[in-house]
Design an enzyme around this catalytic site. Structure first.
Site, PDB file in Angstrom:
ATOM      1  N   HIS A 142      61.984 -51.331 -51.019  1.00 58.13           N
ATOM      2  CA  HIS A 142      61.447 -50.933 -52.312  1.00 58.13           C
ATOM      3  C   HIS A 142      61.117 -52.186 -53.110  1.00 58.13           C
ATOM      4  O   HIS A 142      61.902 -53.142 -53.122  1.00 58.13           O
ATOM      5  CB  HIS A 142      62.463 -50.075 -53.074  1.00 58.13           C
ATOM      6  CG  HIS A 142      62.533 -48.676 -52.550  1.00 58.13           C
ATOM      7  ND1 HIS A 142      62.351 -48.373 -51.228  1.00 58.13           N
ATOM      8  CD2 HIS A 142      62.756 -47.496 -53.173  1.00 58.13           C
ATOM      9  CE1 HIS A 142      62.470 -47.060 -51.062  1.00 58.13           C
ATOM     10  NE2 HIS A 142      62.718 -46.505 -52.228  1.00 58.13           N
ATOM     11  N   LYS A 508      63.932 -40.182 -63.392  1.00 57.33           N
ATOM     12  CA  LYS A 508      62.649 -40.259 -64.104  1.00 57.33           C
ATOM     13  C   LYS A 508      62.231 -38.870 -64.595  1.00 57.33           C
ATOM     14  O   LYS A 508      61.653 -38.721 -65.680  1.00 57.33           O
ATOM     15  CB  LYS A 508      61.593 -40.836 -63.175  1.00 57.33           C
ATOM     16  CG  LYS A 508      60.165 -40.847 -63.730  1.00 57.33           C
ATOM     17  CD  LYS A 508      59.255 -41.637 -62.809  1.00 57.33           C
ATOM     18  CE  LYS A 508      57.793 -41.382 -63.125  1.00 57.33           C
ATOM     19  NZ  LYS A 508      57.269 -40.187 -62.465  1.00 57.33           N
TER      20      LYS A 508
END
Length: 849
Positions: A142, A508
């Site tokens: 990532h 999120k």
């Protein structure tokens, strides 16, 4: 009484002084003077807490020429590299001190066994539970790793030099020599550009991930496994590794069939070459003579078989080592490993065949007075092969549900590459297909159908990533277990099933508190389902590095999970910058691996880990999560102009310029900006402006009303004492809030257009921040954040005068980069200093995304 932190302060002072000398040598006295002046202004602004000194700091950095701003950023950034290294080294120093004093280190195996013993767990119960423990750490690429491998290698050398400085018998001349060597390394770091010029390719990320195996994990995981076996003889290999690097195709067009092959081939080459080198050294050591010590007949027969099967090599070496049977046997093992590397006919078809040869040598030694030899170098090699095989880390492949619903040629090519990889490397190297964005049983069954078309039998793992999908997870998995294809696959894997939960996108989607509780509830329901269906469930935790993406101390995070079925089985990701922080230095790698394994063992005993919710906890957390979710959604998703505010208030769009990952910041598609934005840049951007909003927003709205009443505060404190989940949540909040700085974030408001009502929106954010801070302090009973962790508190306070100026410079650089009147040449001139500010702030906060 001696101050345990004195050696750390000494190291930081020494490194700072050397950095100062290098800056003068490289750039002149003026740079050091500017850096010191800016730092002094920053410290004064922090001490005063008034707008005047903060404005003076902003004016001072604005007055610097662009090149000098870049140099000041580099100076502060390099300081943080050195300070981070000193802190990592000090952690190892303190651990060694504990060991010398005979104390079990925190989060160690010894401490875990002591806690379990104190709870009444006897050796039989411990051994029985440990036999079922399974921990798999999965490295991902990532894009939050801002540190280049060249720099990480320099950090390794510097760490060794700091270790030499700890020698109490070191002479003055030796100290001077080490000082000169440190200065050489610091000079090299100053002359190495910390910002990449080109975006890394997937193959670069593969090499970067393998670097950690080469430098630390191959050694430290072996040592840890053997340490566990000394305490619990007969235990298997509870610690394994996985990787997504090269196999994660969710929104990354650069990953595909070719990267699957590259990842496994490179890992195989590294493993085989390492084993080959070790076998050569072992053969050189094992000069046991048959004239002095007998061997098993089985070993003699094995050597004769080697001579027949590797006739050319046998002829080449002739009678060499004929009287030293172990050395002769190992010479054939070395040759077979070479044939394996070259895909020759005389190689090993699997790691099991290599283990069989090594086990035979082990049995013969033990049968003939060679137990100590078998327990030494040979034991290390055998354990290493058990843990890492020929593949080092099992490669998972990840595809998004939308790509599987309407599969294009790329998906089918990927599955063909998976089949080829399994034929070459064996099913143990690749057996899992993860379906991200799972919203229905049909998403998983579509993957089954495609795998079957390709002639594959894979473990297809649903990944639940939103609040709604997490709530639906037990129902969806139940439907899958009712479906004959999925159920048959589970049965073929010995009743084992894996389900993945995503912390990043759920955070999120719904905010920190709501996401954490949704994941907890999903795990509980999945464990109940697994027990009812007699399935062995492993929960795969997709945790990020920062608290906003499920990060935080691993030991506490593992204990905070509800008990699985069976307990003590889990899999979790190690992402981005957390990999280098945890595993960049060998000693630190051991400590972090040990903490994760110790916590996994303790988690097999829910009564000890306090993972079960006490009475009333579910109802309280459900109410808190509902309120936190509503507050978060109101700000982030329901405000129609929030995205415009976010994109101007943070450097989220500029992060795309930062070449730290092969994957784009947004998933493909023409939908709205925020739904397609990945969780990593979402968190990374809020970290850069020091707001860190994703890690706490909504928590104040939920916690403050309860914390403001006597009965409510008593309930929150009870949960903090008795419920590992809530304790971990609050302590992660405390750490994140301590790192945040709303007074610094306020400086970014000048980047927001007036029509977006920046002051009004910021006032909402600041009010929620204040509520959260006060609630956390009330729960933990502290006057200031981190009062109970003075070392961490002091570290953050010492860092602020260096981080704050970088934020001030970043605001000025963002203003210039976004100036609509600037031409492309002017923007390009600003670009590199801007990237240096991003890297420097990330190093200063020790968090990216």
């Amino acid at each position: 009484m001696s101050d345990p932190e004195a050696p750390l302060r000494r190291d930081i002072r020494l490194l700072g002084e050397i950095l100062g000398r290098v800056l003068v040598e490289q750039e002149g006295e003026e740079l050091l003077a500017d850096e010191e002046r800016i730092r002094a202004l920053s410290r004064r602004a922090r001490r005063s807490g008034r707008p005047g000194p903060r404005s003076e700091l902003a004016a001072a950095v604005r007055a610097l020429p662009l090149d000098r701003q870049g140099d000041v950023l580099r100076a502060f950034g390099l300081y943080f590299q050195l300070a981070n290294l000193a802190e990592q080294h000090h952690r190892l120093r303190r651990r060694r001190q504990y060991e010398r004093e005979g104390k079990p280190g925190r989060e160690s195996l010894d401490a875990a066994f002591a806690d379990l013993s104190a709870a009444g767990i006897d050796e039989v119960g411990l051994a029985r539970a440990a036999a079922g423990v399974s921990l798999e750490l999965v490295l991902t690429a990532h894009p939050t790793e801002a540190t280049r491998r060249t720099i990480l290698t320099a950090h390794l050398r510097l760490s060794r030099l700091l270790r030499e400085l700890d020698d109490p018998d070191l002479s003055a001349a030796g100290r001077d020599r080490i000082g000169d060597a440190i200065a050489e390394e610091v000079t090299g770091l100053w002359e190495t550009d910390e910002v990449r010029s080109l975006r890394p390719r997937v193959v670069d990320e593969i090499r970067h991930g393998l670097w950690f195996f080469e430098q630390s994990l191959l050694e430290e995981a072996t040592d840890l496994t053997r340490a566990l076996r000394r305490r619990l003889p007969g235990v298997g290999t509870p610690l394994r590794f996985g990787t997504w690097i090269g196999g994660d195709q969710d929104g990354n067009p650069a990953a595909g069939p070719e990267t699957i092959a590259a990842a496994l081939d490179r890992a195989r080459e590294l493993a085989l070459q390492r084993y080959r080198d070790e076998v050569r050294l072992l053969a050189a050591f094992l000069g046991v003579a048959s004239t002095l010590v007998p061997i098993l007949t089985e070993l003699a027969e094995s050597i004769a078989r080697d001579e027949r099967e590797l006739a050319d090599y046998a002829a080449e070496i002739g009678a060499q080592n004929a009287g030293e049977p172990y050395r002769r046997k190992l010479s054939f093992v070395w040759r077979r490993l070479g044939e394996t590397l070259a895909d020759g006919s005389g190689g090993y078809s699997s790691a099991d065949e290599l283990l069989a040869d090594l086990d035979l040598v082990d049995r013969s030694l033990r049968a003939n007075r060679g137990r100590r030899i078998a327990d030494g170098r040979l034991g290390d090699l055998r354990t290493r092969v058990e843990v890492f095989g020929f593949h080092l880390a099992k490669l998972d492949v990840r595809l998004h549900a939308s790509d599987l619903a309407e599969p294009g040629p790329r998906v089918r090519e990927t599955l063909a590459a998976v089949r080829a990889a399994r034929e070459r490397h064996g099913p143990q190297a690749l057996d899992t297909l993860i379906v991200s964005g799972t919203g229905s049983a049909g998403d998983v069954l579509a993957a089954f159908d495609l795998a079957a078309e390709a002639g594959l039998e894979l473990s297809v793992v649903p990944l639940f990533e939103t609040i709604a999908d997490l709530a639906a997870a037990p129902t969806i998995v139940g439907e899958l277990l009712d479906e004959h294809r999925f159920a048959r696959g589970v049965e073929q894997r010995g009743g084992r099933m894996e389900v993945m939960v995503g912390y990043s996108d759920s955070g999120k989607d719904g905010g920190y508190l709501a996401a954490q509780w949704a994941i907890f509830e999903a795990q509980e329901a999945l464990a109940t389902l697994a027990a009812d269906r007699s399935v062995q469930l492993t929960i795969f935790h997709g945790r990020g590095g920062s608290a906003g993406r499920g990060g935080g101390p691993t030991y506490a995070a593992i204990l905070a999970q509800p008990s699985a079925h069976p307990a003590g089985r889990l899999k979790l990701t190690e992402q981005g910058e957390t990999i280098s922080f945890k595993y960049g230095l060998p000693g630190l790698a051991y400590r972090n691996l040990e903490a994760a394994l110790a916590a996994t063992i303790v988690s097999a005993f829910p009564a000890v880990s306090q993972s079960a919710p006490p009475e009333g906890a579910r109802e309280t957390l459900a109410r808190l999560a509902t309120v936190a979710h509503a507050a978060y959604v109101d700000l982030v998703w329901d405000d129609p102009r929030f995205v415009e505010f976010f994109r101007t208030f943070t450097p989220v769009d500029e992060l795309a310029l930062f070449e730290i990952g092969s994957r784009p910041a947004r998933r493909p598609g023409a939908e709205d900006y925020l739904p397609r934005l990945r969780a990593i840049p979402w968190v990374f951007s809020w970290t850069q402006n020091r707001c860190l909003l994703p890690a706490w927003y909504g928590c104040g709205a939920a916690l403050a009303p309860l914390a403001s009443t006597r009965d409510g505060l008593r309930e929150l404190r009870r949960l903090h004492r008795s419920f590992a989940f809530f304790r971990s949540l609050v302590e992660n909040l405390e750490m994140t809030l301590a790192k945040s700085s709303l007074e610094i974030a306020r400086g970014y408001l000048e980047l927001v257009p007036a029509e977006l009502e920046s002051e009004r929106r910021f006032a909402v954010i600041a009010a929620e921040h204040g509520r959260t801070v006060e609630a956390v302090k009330a729960i933990v009973g502290a006057k200031e954040l981190l009062d109970r962790h003075p070392v961490l508190q002091r570290s953050i306070r010492l860092r602020n005068p260096y981080v704050d100026p970088m934020n001030a410079i970043q605001v000025e650089l963002l203003r210039r980069h976004r100036d609509p009147t600037a031409d492309e040449e002017e923007r390009e001139a600003v670009r590199r200093p801007l990237l240096r500010s991003i890297a420097g702030i990330a190093a200063g906060l020790r968090n990216t995304g």
